[in-house]
Design a protein around this motif. Structure first.
Motif, short mmCIF file in Angstrom:
data_model
loop_
_atom_site.label_atom_id
_atom_site.label_comp_id
_atom_site.label_asym_id
_atom_site.label_seq_id
_atom_site.Cartn_x
_atom_site.Cartn_y
_atom_site.Cartn_z
N UNK A 48 34.08 48.74 48.35
CA UNK A 48 32.67 48.41 48.13
C UNK A 48 32.38 48.35 46.64
N UNK A 49 31.45 47.51 46.23
CA UNK A 49 31.16 47.35 44.80
C UNK A 49 30.65 48.65 44.17
N UNK A 50 31.10 48.91 42.96
CA UNK A 50 30.67 50.09 42.23
C UNK A 50 30.04 49.64 40.91
N UNK A 51 29.24 50.52 40.35
CA UNK A 51 28.63 50.25 39.05
C UNK A 51 29.41 51.01 37.99
N UNK A 52 29.96 50.27 37.04
CA UNK A 52 30.76 50.88 35.98
C UNK A 52 30.63 50.02 34.73
N UNK A 53 30.59 50.66 33.58
CA UNK A 53 30.55 49.95 32.30
C UNK A 53 29.47 48.88 32.27
N UNK A 54 28.29 49.21 32.77
CA UNK A 54 27.12 48.33 32.71
C UNK A 54 27.29 47.03 33.48
N UNK A 55 28.05 47.09 34.59
CA UNK A 55 28.17 45.93 35.46
C UNK A 55 28.52 46.39 36.87
N UNK A 56 28.46 45.44 37.81
CA UNK A 56 28.87 45.69 39.20
C UNK A 56 30.28 45.14 39.36
N UNK A 57 31.16 45.94 39.95
CA UNK A 57 32.55 45.52 40.09
C UNK A 57 33.03 45.74 41.52
N UNK A 58 33.79 44.78 42.02
CA UNK A 58 34.34 44.87 43.37
C UNK A 58 35.78 44.37 43.36
N UNK A 59 36.69 45.19 43.87
CA UNK A 59 38.10 44.78 43.99
C UNK A 59 38.53 44.93 45.44
N UNK A 60 38.47 43.84 46.16
CA UNK A 60 38.83 43.85 47.58
C UNK A 60 40.34 43.95 47.75
N UNK A 61 41.09 43.64 46.70
CA UNK A 61 42.54 43.73 46.77
C UNK A 61 43.10 45.12 46.57
N UNK A 62 42.24 46.13 46.53
CA UNK A 62 42.69 47.51 46.35
C UNK A 62 43.72 47.88 47.42
N UNK A 63 44.94 48.23 47.04
CA UNK A 63 45.98 48.50 48.04
C UNK A 63 45.72 49.77 48.84
N UNK A 64 44.84 50.64 48.36
CA UNK A 64 44.54 51.89 49.06
C UNK A 64 43.43 51.72 50.10
N UNK A 65 42.86 50.53 50.18
CA UNK A 65 41.72 50.31 51.07
C UNK A 65 42.18 49.96 52.48
N UNK A 66 41.32 50.27 53.43
CA UNK A 66 41.55 49.90 54.83
C UNK A 66 41.05 48.47 55.01
N UNK A 67 41.99 47.52 54.95
CA UNK A 67 41.62 46.10 55.01
C UNK A 67 42.31 45.42 56.18
N UNK A 68 41.61 44.46 56.77
CA UNK A 68 42.20 43.68 57.86
C UNK A 68 43.17 42.65 57.30
N UNK A 69 42.74 41.95 56.25
CA UNK A 69 43.56 40.91 55.64
C UNK A 69 44.13 41.42 54.32
N UNK A 70 45.43 41.21 54.12
CA UNK A 70 46.08 41.74 52.92
C UNK A 70 46.82 40.67 52.14
N UNK A 71 46.44 39.41 52.33
CA UNK A 71 47.07 38.34 51.58
C UNK A 71 46.30 38.07 50.29
N UNK A 72 46.86 37.21 49.45
CA UNK A 72 46.25 36.93 48.14
C UNK A 72 44.86 36.32 48.26
N UNK A 73 44.65 35.51 49.29
CA UNK A 73 43.37 34.84 49.45
C UNK A 73 42.24 35.79 49.83
#
Length: 333
Positions: free
Chosen positions: A148-173
């Motif tokens: 989920x997006x977090x607020x850091x360094x005066x901006x909103x950031x989201x990294x869906x490619x986080x390898x530690x996350x519970x994700x259905x799709x794990x490809x580059x797209x």
């Protein structure tokens, strides 16, 4: 180190060599550099009467010079976003899909020249509430931990490619990385769908239609955000996209094989990366959506052995896109 004095003709000759090596015509180089074709032609003839900024635009497009980015500019923001993504993926194994090692596309925009400053918490909520345009909309706001997006360094950031996350799709797209600032600068990086598991050999094809659809999605996102924030219709928009990992890929009909005929001839890219940029406004996007999409993508298609992506082709794809984006609050006309 550069030898001094600088040999102007040697510089021109090297620029011409690089242009040809990368598969650019004078027309496609002009579009990427943001100058006219006569300007490129004059430069390659060795004309020394050109404005220095135009020369830098040409050399920059060929990767021969890196100019400093003004603080607060879109270019500076994009550079910092790319650096942040590189830091995130650095610990990952070389072949990890989140590295997008076979290539990726990035989209970046700035609205209203930084004249607006919004609280990040409320902006994140606005982004979350924007209507979807597909099953994987740009700047998607997930709610799961670790992505989920977090607020850091005066901006909103989201990294869906986080390898530690519970994700259905794990490809580059499906390993998006994005950032959005309170003054409405945004950056999105995504791998290619064509490189997913179970497809043809990854890194070898480039779909004919997806650039139109994905670019249109980002533009609709901008329009929806502008409407949600009640922005002035005359507000300017800087937009750029960058495609990497193109060299050797063949242009094919992959995403919509039943709707689109196969590409008649072999069209292959001999250039690895291209940056596309344009300036527009909210009102122009609303009124001339197809024209903006067509002009930003023409240099990309031209890299594939001069493939002619006509306005008719783009409009036909946008018509199909509209059918799948009926829930959007702002529909391109």
């Amino acid at each position: 180190m550069t030898d001094w004095p600088l040999d102007w003709q040697a510089l021109v000759d090297e620029a011409v060599r690089r242009r040809k090596e990368e598969g650019h015509t004078q027309k496609s180089l002009a579009a990427i550099a943001g100058v006219s074709m006569p300007t490129v032609n004059a430069f390659e003839r060795g004309d020394i009467r050109l404005r220095l900024e135009k020369v830098f635009d040409i050399l920059g497009a060929l990767g021969m010079v890196t100019l400093p980015s003004a603080p607060g500019s879109l270019a500076a923001f994009v550079r910092a976003a790319r650096q942040r993504w590189s830091e995130l993926v650095e610990p990952l194994p070389p072949a990890h899909p989140s590295r997008q090692s076979l290539g990726h596309v990035t989209y970046a925009y700035a609205i209203a020249d930084g004249e607006i400053e919004l609280p990040l918490g409320s902006l994140r909520k606005q982004l979350q509430d924007l209507p979807s345009t597909s099953g994987w909309s740009p700047f998607w706001v997930p709610t799961k931990d670790n992505i989920r997006p977090v607020i850091r360094d005066a901006l909103i950031e989201c990294w869906i490619g986080n390898p530690d996350a519970d994700r259905v799709f794990r490809d580059a797209a499906h390993s998006d990385f994005w950032q959005v600032t309170g003054d409405l600068k945004a950056y999105l990086q995504r791998g290619y769908q064509e490189d997913g598991s179970g497809n043809l050999e990854p890194g070898t094809i480039f779909d004919l239609t997806l650039p139109v659809w994905r670019t249109a999605e980002v533009f609709v996102h901008i329009l929806n955000l502008a409407k949600a924030l009640d922005l002035d219709l005359e507000a300017p928009i800087q937009f750029e996209s960058r495609y990497t990992g193109l060299e050797g890929r063949e242009l094919v009909t992959w995403a919509a094989p039943l709707r689109r005929r196969p590409v008649a001839e072999t069209h292959r890219s001999r250039t690895n990366a291209v940056k596309l940029a344009t300036s527009t406004s909210i009102i122009e996007l609303m009124n001339d959506f197809g024209d903006v999409v067509h002009r930003i993508l023409t240099p990309l298609y031209d890299l594939f052995d001069g493939f002619d992506a006509t306005r008719q082709f783009v409009e036909a794809e946008l018509a199909e896109f509209r059918k799948s984006a009926l829930q959007a609050q702002v529909e391109p006309r």
